[in-house]
Scaffold this motif. Structure first.
Motif, PDB file in Angstrom:
ATOM      1  N   VAL A   1     -22.805 -20.644  33.305  1.00  0.00           N
ATOM      2  CA  VAL A   1     -21.955 -19.555  32.837  1.00  0.00           C
ATOM      3  C   VAL A   1     -21.959 -19.602  31.308  1.00  0.00           C
ATOM      4  O   VAL A   1     -22.037 -20.682  30.702  1.00  0.00           O
ATOM      5  N   GLN A   2     -21.912 -18.427  30.695  1.00  0.00           N
ATOM      6  CA  GLN A   2     -22.012 -18.338  29.233  1.00  0.00           C
ATOM      7  C   GLN A   2     -21.209 -17.138  28.745  1.00  0.00           C
ATOM      8  O   GLN A   2     -21.189 -16.085  29.391  1.00  0.00           O
ATOM      9  N   ASP A   3     -20.558 -17.309  27.611  1.00  0.00           N
ATOM     10  CA  ASP A   3     -19.804 -16.219  26.986  1.00  0.00           C
ATOM     11  C   ASP A   3     -20.304 -16.020  25.557  1.00  0.00           C
ATOM     12  O   ASP A   3     -20.319 -16.962  24.763  1.00  0.00           O
ATOM     13  N   LYS A   4     -20.735 -14.793  25.278  1.00  0.00           N
ATOM     14  CA  LYS A   4     -21.094 -14.410  23.917  1.00  0.00           C
ATOM     15  C   LYS A   4     -19.901 -13.655  23.338  1.00  0.00           C
ATOM     16  O   LYS A   4     -19.577 -12.557  23.785  1.00  0.00           O
ATOM     17  N   TRP A   5     -19.267 -14.250  22.343  1.00  0.00           N
ATOM     18  CA  TRP A   5     -17.960 -13.792  21.863  1.00  0.00           C
ATOM     19  C   TRP A   5     -18.044 -13.441  20.382  1.00  0.00           C
ATOM     20  O   TRP A   5     -18.355 -14.288  19.559  1.00  0.00           O
ATOM     21  N   ASP A   6     -17.764 -12.175  20.066  1.00  0.00           N
ATOM     22  CA  ASP A   6     -17.644 -11.757  18.675  1.00  0.00           C
ATOM     23  C   ASP A   6     -16.210 -12.022  18.241  1.00  0.00           C
ATOM     24  O   ASP A   6     -15.300 -11.194  18.457  1.00  0.00           O
ATOM     25  N   VAL A   7     -15.979 -13.196  17.671  1.00  0.00           N
ATOM     26  CA  VAL A   7     -14.628 -13.614  17.324  1.00  0.00           C
ATOM     27  C   VAL A   7     -14.031 -12.661  16.294  1.00  0.00           C
ATOM     28  O   VAL A   7     -12.913 -12.160  16.441  1.00  0.00           O
TER      29      VAL A   7
END
Length: 813
Positions: free
Chosen positions: A472-478
């Motif tokens: 599982v992976q999350d690409k997050w634009d903080v």
């Protein structure tokens, strides 16, 4: 299973909650061919809302406020597409965009693929090469994706004779090579001089030199996924290439629409024909024993707007086959007939079926089923039949023997992946993978007489392995400046009955719109190895094995820090530094590395290994320009790699190169020089590779007793003394070959006409300066012919590619 259930539950929640938003989604395609356009920019005019297409040409813009907008899509080399859209609350709009090709001279500014990659990607050390960039590097006979990758920073070649990739201290067996997502175990022809991939069919080569994301596993070096084109959806077209030793052809076309089902297909094939030419001109009196061939098939079927099936197939073989016979007669009428030969095929066979399901505009699911088989089947045979005539009797004496080596890998893979664009800040990816592999490595001797057959199998290694993985992976634009990508991969290897945890972390900080810092760290395990001599300079094939049950899994940690700047003139500047740590590598044990008999080959076992540690670090610089009349890149690598084995301690492996400079360029010459003339060049300069130097020669006397009771009962014993000459070698890999230099030039005259066909003619010049680059040294002991005394050891280099010229023609029909 608990991990898998949690992931399935997560995506069930995602599916339920993903419906309440307004979205604009669709595909961007080339209007002339229907081919998807990757990295196109799709946005709403006079807003900051937009998206980029993925490798399938798919885009989705989420959380669009209700209202009227002008939708724009742009990509360099195409006209800008403009379209008015009206969207209501919680409405999903599907728009399929067709971009028309155009040559724009600054009338309108379009985005380049490199710009989109710079803005969107968090991973360090990733480069995607399209067909035009692959063809930039002058090739040996023909353009080759592996030869182009060898010109990138951090990637080394073993020699001119090999297209294998040594990436940041890793060996080729540590790289995951895929064709349309299917694992290819031996991606080479002709001992590595050619890769197995037909460049004319390639859409994109997606290469990760390190720090790759959670969806990839099972290897700890690099990732290469070669993606073939889908095929022309508008009409049947074709192309071909004829060179001095090989030809290839590609045909593609649409599947007509019927009952809402439509699609496209692509077929390509290639074969060498030196064997046929020699046979033709010699009228069958001589033969060339080797040829290779391969073909690829890809078919796409759209089952409505949301479902697609893709079938991909590759089949390729190298074949070395020759035989000879002899017949003699004696004065008594007896005869002796002997025949010997080699039958040696090796190659790959892959099949893959992918189901893509657009569950909702912001959820895309892919299920992938594949098989991959690698076969290496060597058979040397000798058959001798003797007939004796004694008075009126005829006596037959038959003797035959076979030497057989086999290495067969059968890989069955099931994967599923779900990508959820939760909002404009989060993109979540997860999936499950299962890989079942059967390994069969054997060596067999068969001796046959008139009435007896004797079989010996000194090597018979069979095992079945299973690798399970969930990720599982999350690409997050903080924020607008900070992007974070965190992933977790769980891997299980059946022979170890253990779950390996592999965290992956990436972060990007945008200093400005065109400048950023990147950081990546990850852990990677590998559960298969090759039983090849680590010191060989030329490798014809790989002998694959599953990791034995009693050996720990090989593991590597990657740490990468990078800086990127994308200039207003579409030039990418990249600086990266890396450190890789390896534990529990398996290095094949060799014979005596300190002494070698002259002219004697040391035998090496296939199943005895040293537990090896290693580390590598380096600094890489890249300047890349991919648009305009002058294109190409400059890459520099400063790298060090060290291995540790119990008998040798720490040493630099054979593939270690400290300094490497690569320059690749393509220039479209102005019309006042010549019409439609393009020139490309590739320059490589590097420090030499390590080798173990010979420092002297020693004589050794050995005693042998013959006769007596051991050999001939009742006979007297006989004692013999003989001298054995041996080379003495220095510390392992303490010397280095001279520096390497090679300049290759290619000239292409484009858009020529023969009847209705358009064709390009080209000339490739390899090693223009005829620089002598040493592959290895050959040694001999100088002997005084008058006295027979043996003196000093002499050496002479065995060089790689000399000056060579190749020509050919590319054509469309």
């Amino acid at each position: 299973m608990k991990i898998l259930k949690c992931i399935l539950l997560l995506f069930f929640i995602i599916t339920v909650n993903a419906q309440e938003m307004s979205t604009i989604s669709g595909f961007v395609r080339d209007d002339a061919t229907g081919e998807p356009i990757s990295y196109a920019n799709v946005f709403l005019s006079e807003t900051s809302i937009g998206s980029a297409t993925n490798v399938d040409g798919y885009f989705v813009i989420t959380y669009v406020p209700p209202g009227s907008y002008q939708l724009l899509a742009s990509m360099i080399g195409f006209e800008i597409h403009k379209e008015d859209v009206n969207i209501a609350e919680n409405e999903n709009i599907r728009i399929n965009i067709r971009l028309r090709q155009a040559v724009l001279e600054g009338a309108e500014v379009t985005v380049t693929a490199e710009r989109q990659k710079f803005e969107q990607e968090i991973e360090s050390s990733k480069i995607s090469l399209n067909l035009r960039e692959i063809n930039t590097v002058p090739g040996f006979i023909e353009a080759d994706v592996f030869r182009t990758l060898q010109m990138l920073p951090g990637v080394q070649s073993g020699s001119d004779f090999s297209s294998a990739l040594y990436v940041r201290g890793s060996t080729p067996d540590q790289n995951l090579i895929m064709l349309d997502g299917i694992t290819v175990y031996n991606p080479y022809h002709f001992g590595g001089i050619f890769s197995t991939f037909n460049t004319d069919a390639i859409k994109e080569a997606d290469f990760h030199a390190g720090g790759f994301p959670a969806r990839y596993g099972g290897r700890m070096g690099a990732i290469l996924n070669v993606i073939n084109r889908e095929g022309n959806t508008e009409k049947i077209t074709g192309s071909g290439n004829i060179s001095l030793i090989s030809s290839k052809v590609l045909i593609e076309g649409p599947i007509p629409e019927r009952n809402g089902i439509k699609g496209s297909w692509l077929l390509s094939g290639r074969r060498t024909y030196i064997d046929k030419i020699i046979d033709l001109f010699s009228r069958g009196r001589a033969e060339f024993p080797y040829h290779f061939y391969d073909y690829q098939i890809k078919t796409n079927i759209d089952l409505g707007p949301d479902h697609r099936l893709t079938y991909s197939r590759f089949y390729g073989d190298d074949i070395l086959r020759f035989s000879a016979s002899d017949r003699t007669s004696d004065i008594d009428g007896g005869t002796t007939e002997s025949e010997y030969g080699v039958d040696w095929p090796w190659g790959n066979h892959t099949n893959g079926l992918t189901w893509r399901w657009i569950v909702s505009p912001n959820i895309v699911a892919k299920t992938f089923l594949a098989s991959s088989r690698y076969r290496y089947d060597f058979d040397f045979y000798f058959d001798n039949k003797e007939t004796y005539i004694d008075n009126d009797s005829t006596i037959h004496n038959d003797f035959a023997f076979d030497i057989v080596y086999k290495d067969i890998i059968k890989d069955r893979t099931l994967e599923t992946e779900i990508i959820w664009k939760a909002n404009d800040r989060h993109t979540i990816t997860g999936g499950f993978q299962r890989k079942d592999i059967n390994f069969d490595l054997s060596n067999e001797y068969i001796i046959t007489t008139l009435d007896t057959t004797f079989t010996s199998k000194p090597l018979d290694m069979k095992n079945r392995t299973r690798e399970l993985a969930a990720y599982v992976q999350d690409k997050w634009d903080v924020t607008d400046k900070i992007k974070f990508q965190g992933g977790l991969r769980f891997a299980h290897y059946n022979l170890h009955d253990k779950v390996y945890v592999e965290p992956r972390i990436g972060m990007k900080y945008n200093i400005a719109n065109d400048m950023s810092f990147k950081m990546n760290w990850g852990r990677y395990h590998q559960f298969l190895i090759t039983a090849n001599d680590p010191d060989e300079n030329f490798r014809l094939i790989d002998l694959w094995m599953g990791l034995p049950e009693d050996k720990p899994a090989s593991v590597s940690d990657h740490a990468i820090l990078g800086f990127e700047y994308f200039s207003p003139k579409n030039i990418l500047y990249r600086v990266e530094t890396y450190y890789k740590d390896f534990n529990h590598l398996l290095s094949l044990k060799q014979g005596d590395v300190y002494e070698e008999n002259e002219g004697e080959v040391q035998s090496t076992p296939f199943n005895e290994f040293w537990d090896t540690d290693a580390y590598a670090y380096g600094l890489e610089l890249l300047v890349k320009k991919t648009s305009g009349k002058f294109k190409g890149w400059v890459g520099y690598t400063l790298a060090k790699t060290f291995y540790y084995t119990p008998p040798n301690g720490w040493y630099a492996p054979n593939h270690d190169r400290v300094h490497t400079l690569n320059v690749v360029t393509t220039v479209e010459l102005p019309n006042w020089v010549s019409d439609n003339l393009e020139m490309n060049a590739a320059i490589t300069g590097s420090s030499g590779n390590p080798y173990t130097p010979i420092i002297g020669r020693a004589n050794d006397w050995e005693q042998e007793i013959r006769g007596g009771r051991a050999n001939y009962p009742g006979a007297p014993s006989e004692m013999n003394w003989f001298s054995s000459n041996k080379y003495l070698v220095d510390k392992k890999n303490s010397g280095r070959y001279p520096s390497y230099f090679r300049l290759d030039i290619g000239i292409t005259r484009k858009n020529r006409r023969l009847f209705k066909w358009r064709y390009d003619s080209y000339i490739q010049i390899i090693n223009v300066t005829n620089h002598e680059n040493a592959l290895s040294y050959l040694h001999r002991t100088r002997t005084d012919q008058s006295t027979g005394n043996r003196g000093v050891v002499e050496r002479a280099p065995l060089n790689m590619f000399p000056f060579m010229i190749f020509t050919g023609m590319q054509f469309d029909f």
